[in-house]
Motif scaffolding. Structure first.
Motif, PDB file in Angstrom:
ATOM      1  N   LYS A 169       0.758  -1.065   0.122  1.00  0.00           N
ATOM      2  CA  LYS A 169       0.053  -0.107  -0.096  1.00  0.00           C
ATOM      3  C   LYS A 169       0.771   1.128  -0.029  1.00  0.00           C
ATOM      4  O   LYS A 169       2.066   1.274   0.617  1.00  0.00           O
ATOM      5  N   ILE A 170       0.502   2.192  -0.742  1.00  0.00           N
ATOM      6  CA  ILE A 170       1.096   3.383  -0.927  1.00  0.00           C
ATOM      7  C   ILE A 170       0.831   4.440   0.206  1.00  0.00           C
ATOM      8  O   ILE A 170      -0.487   4.713   0.114  1.00  0.00           O
ATOM      9  N   TYR A 171       1.626   5.223   0.882  1.00  0.00           N
ATOM     10  CA  TYR A 171       1.404   6.060   1.669  1.00  0.00           C
ATOM     11  C   TYR A 171       1.915   7.331   1.559  1.00  0.00           C
ATOM     12  O   TYR A 171       3.349   7.474   1.339  1.00  0.00           O
ATOM     13  N   SER A 172       1.433   8.696   1.720  1.00  0.00           N
ATOM     14  CA  SER A 172       1.999   9.668   1.322  1.00  0.00           C
ATOM     15  C   SER A 172       2.750  10.424   2.587  1.00  0.00           C
ATOM     16  O   SER A 172       2.994   9.713   3.620  1.00  0.00           O
ATOM     17  N   ARG A 173       3.589  11.288   2.537  1.00  0.00           N
ATOM     18  CA  ARG A 173       4.489  11.871   3.603  1.00  0.00           C
ATOM     19  C   ARG A 173       3.572  12.351   4.788  1.00  0.00           C
ATOM     20  O   ARG A 173       3.954  11.947   5.997  1.00  0.00           O
ATOM     21  N   GLU A 174       2.567  12.955   4.369  1.00  0.00           N
ATOM     22  CA  GLU A 174       1.551  13.354   5.376  1.00  0.00           C
ATOM     23  C   GLU A 174       1.036  12.129   6.266  1.00  0.00           C
ATOM     24  O   GLU A 174       0.703  12.056   7.515  1.00  0.00           O
ATOM     25  N   ASN A 184      -0.542  16.735  16.301  1.00  0.00           N
ATOM     26  CA  ASN A 184      -0.740  17.064  15.001  1.00  0.00           C
ATOM     27  C   ASN A 184       0.185  18.269  14.410  1.00  0.00           C
ATOM     28  O   ASN A 184      -0.164  18.985  13.758  1.00  0.00           O
ATOM     29  N   ARG A 185       1.461  18.119  14.745  1.00  0.00           N
ATOM     30  CA  ARG A 185       2.446  19.264  14.507  1.00  0.00           C
ATOM     31  C   ARG A 185       2.742  19.341  13.086  1.00  0.00           C
ATOM     32  O   ARG A 185       2.459  18.232  12.374  1.00  0.00           O
ATOM     33  N   VAL A 186       3.220  20.101  12.639  1.00  0.00           N
ATOM     34  CA  VAL A 186       3.366  20.489  11.198  1.00  0.00           C
ATOM     35  C   VAL A 186       4.874  20.180  10.956  1.00  0.00           C
ATOM     36  O   VAL A 186       5.912  20.867  11.928  1.00  0.00           O
ATOM     37  N   VAL A 187       5.329  19.158  10.223  1.00  0.00           N
ATOM     38  CA  VAL A 187       6.754  18.722  10.102  1.00  0.00           C
ATOM     39  C   VAL A 187       6.989  18.655   8.632  1.00  0.00           C
ATOM     40  O   VAL A 187       5.954  18.507   7.730  1.00  0.00           O
ATOM     41  N   ALA A 188       8.138  19.289   8.356  1.00  0.00           N
ATOM     42  CA  ALA A 188       8.549  19.548   7.006  1.00  0.00           C
ATOM     43  C   ALA A 188       8.629  18.098   6.332  1.00  0.00           C
ATOM     44  O   ALA A 188       9.047  17.152   6.866  1.00  0.00           O
ATOM     45  N   ASP A 189       8.316  18.122   5.084  1.00  0.00           N
ATOM     46  CA  ASP A 189       8.362  16.903   3.912  1.00  0.00           C
ATOM     47  C   ASP A 189       9.839  16.138   4.208  1.00  0.00           C
ATOM     48  O   ASP A 189       9.751  15.013   4.050  1.00  0.00           O
ATOM     49  N   ASP A 211      15.680  -3.556  -1.621  1.00  0.00           N
ATOM     50  CA  ASP A 211      15.172  -2.302  -1.666  1.00  0.00           C
ATOM     51  C   ASP A 211      13.702  -2.544  -1.134  1.00  0.00           C
ATOM     52  O   ASP A 211      12.856  -2.531  -1.933  1.00  0.00           O
ATOM     53  N   TYR A 212      13.591  -2.536   0.052  1.00  0.00           N
ATOM     54  CA  TYR A 212      12.262  -2.776   0.801  1.00  0.00           C
ATOM     55  C   TYR A 212      11.379  -1.632   0.526  1.00  0.00           C
ATOM     56  O   TYR A 212      10.101  -1.850   0.443  1.00  0.00           O
ATOM     57  N   ILE A 213      11.983  -0.368   0.742  1.00  0.00           N
ATOM     58  CA  ILE A 213      11.222   0.989   0.502  1.00  0.00           C
ATOM     59  C   ILE A 213      11.119   1.385  -0.479  1.00  0.00           C
ATOM     60  O   ILE A 213      12.325   1.936  -1.104  1.00  0.00           O
ATOM     61  N   LYS A 214       9.995   1.322  -1.384  1.00  0.00           N
ATOM     62  CA  LYS A 214      10.070   2.014  -2.630  1.00  0.00           C
ATOM     63  C   LYS A 214       9.357   3.336  -2.580  1.00  0.00           C
ATOM     64  O   LYS A 214       8.425   3.678  -1.963  1.00  0.00           O
ATOM     65  N   SER A 215       9.976   4.136  -3.566  1.00  0.00           N
ATOM     66  CA  SER A 215       9.520   5.597  -3.955  1.00  0.00           C
ATOM     67  C   SER A 215       8.397   5.390  -4.986  1.00  0.00           C
ATOM     68  O   SER A 215       8.748   4.884  -5.895  1.00  0.00           O
ATOM     69  N   VAL A 216       7.252   5.937  -4.648  1.00  0.00           N
ATOM     70  CA  VAL A 216       6.215   6.199  -5.815  1.00  0.00           C
ATOM     71  C   VAL A 216       6.003   7.559  -6.168  1.00  0.00           C
ATOM     72  O   VAL A 216       5.687   8.568  -5.296  1.00  0.00           O
ATOM     73  N   TYR A 221       5.489   6.305  -0.499  1.00  0.00           N
ATOM     74  CA  TYR A 221       6.307   5.105  -0.421  1.00  0.00           C
ATOM     75  C   TYR A 221       5.485   4.214   0.328  1.00  0.00           C
ATOM     76  O   TYR A 221       4.383   4.245   0.524  1.00  0.00           O
ATOM     77  N   LYS A 222       6.102   2.950  -0.238  1.00  0.00           N
ATOM     78  CA  LYS A 222       5.501   1.806   0.138  1.00  0.00           C
ATOM     79  C   LYS A 222       6.485   0.718   0.347  1.00  0.00           C
ATOM     80  O   LYS A 222       7.878   0.871   0.037  1.00  0.00           O
ATOM     81  N   PHE A 223       6.277  -0.566   1.335  1.00  0.00           N
ATOM     82  CA  PHE A 223       6.963  -1.521   1.273  1.00  0.00           C
ATOM     83  C   PHE A 223       7.049  -2.716   0.407  1.00  0.00           C
ATOM     84  O   PHE A 223       5.713  -2.822   0.031  1.00  0.00           O
TER      85      PHE A 223
END
Length: 225
Positions: A169-174, A184-189, A211-216, A221-223
């Motif tokens: 499953k793909i998850y955004s930085r947020e 709920n702090r704001v953290v830079a990407d 290469d377990y962690i893939k960038s989309v 990112y996803k595993f």
């Protein structure tokens, strides 16, 4: 009969604040000990092995950052860092120290107790052992690859454990931020990107060619096995 309550070490040089926080924690069912002198903290952690530390940054004789770095040389005990400046929290996150949480004074004592409970509850989650060569022990926040320990910061561990549980499953930085930080702090990407970069490097050192962690691109990112 031994005392089975979780033990919280409160490191705070304001006696009134320390006393109130310990009182609230004990009322919530924890054992506590307070320290005011920064020079005493590391040896106390080694001797008493607390389940969690609330660590003020500004302390006499040794500052909280140095104490945190020393503790991480021998323990992955959860640490909540306390500071009187909001901008200091941003700087700490930028340093990628990997503390479990940050609180800013003046804070709600009840909220701190809730955060302590949440962190300890998360760390007591059951261990799961995947079949791809990685062994992820959530209780001790330990990752092994073919019996070799991979030293990860708490933030890196949380990213890996979360992505692995939700493999493919793909998850955004947020979304990753929401699962790493309890508030709920704001953290830079760039903070997430930096954690991912360091995590990939450590995994590759333990398992060359992996290469377990893939960038989309443009998504997150996803595993991936």
């Amino acid at each position: 009969m031994s005392d089975t309550r979780k033990f919280v070490l409160v490191v705070e040089d304001e006696p009134t604040l320390s006393a109130i926080l310990c009182e609230y924690l004990e009322h919530a069912g924890f054992r506590t000990k307070s320290l005011e002198d920064g020079a005493q903290v590391v040896n106390t952690v080694k001797q008493l092995a607390p389940d969690l530390i609330i660590l003020d940054l500004m302390l006499p004789n040794k500052n909280g950052l140095d104490i945190y770095r020393e503790i991480r040389l021998f323990s992955q005990v959860p640490v909540i860092m306390a500071t009187a400046k909001v901008e200091e929290i941003d700087r700490l996150i930028g340093l990628e120290l990997g503390a479990d949480d940050y609180i800013c004074k003046p804070y709600s004592t009840r909220e701190v107790v809730v955060r302590v409970k949440n962190i300890l509850r998360r760390n007591d989650a059951p261990t799961f052992v995947p079949e791809d060569g990685l062994k992820i022990e959530e209780l001790s926040m330990t990752v092994l690859y073919r019996q070799q320990r991979i030293p990860l910061t708490p933030a890196e561990f949380k990213i890996l454990a979360f992505l692995h549980k939700n493999a493919s499953k793909i998850y955004s930085r947020e979304q990753l931020m929401d699962n790493i930080y309890s508030d709920n702090r704001v953290v830079a990407d760039r903070a997430i990107d930096s954690h991912i970069k360091n995590l990939r490097k450590k995994l590759a050192e333990a398992s060359p060619g992996s290469d377990y962690i893939k960038s989309v691109y443009g998504v997150g990112y996803k595993f991936d096995d």
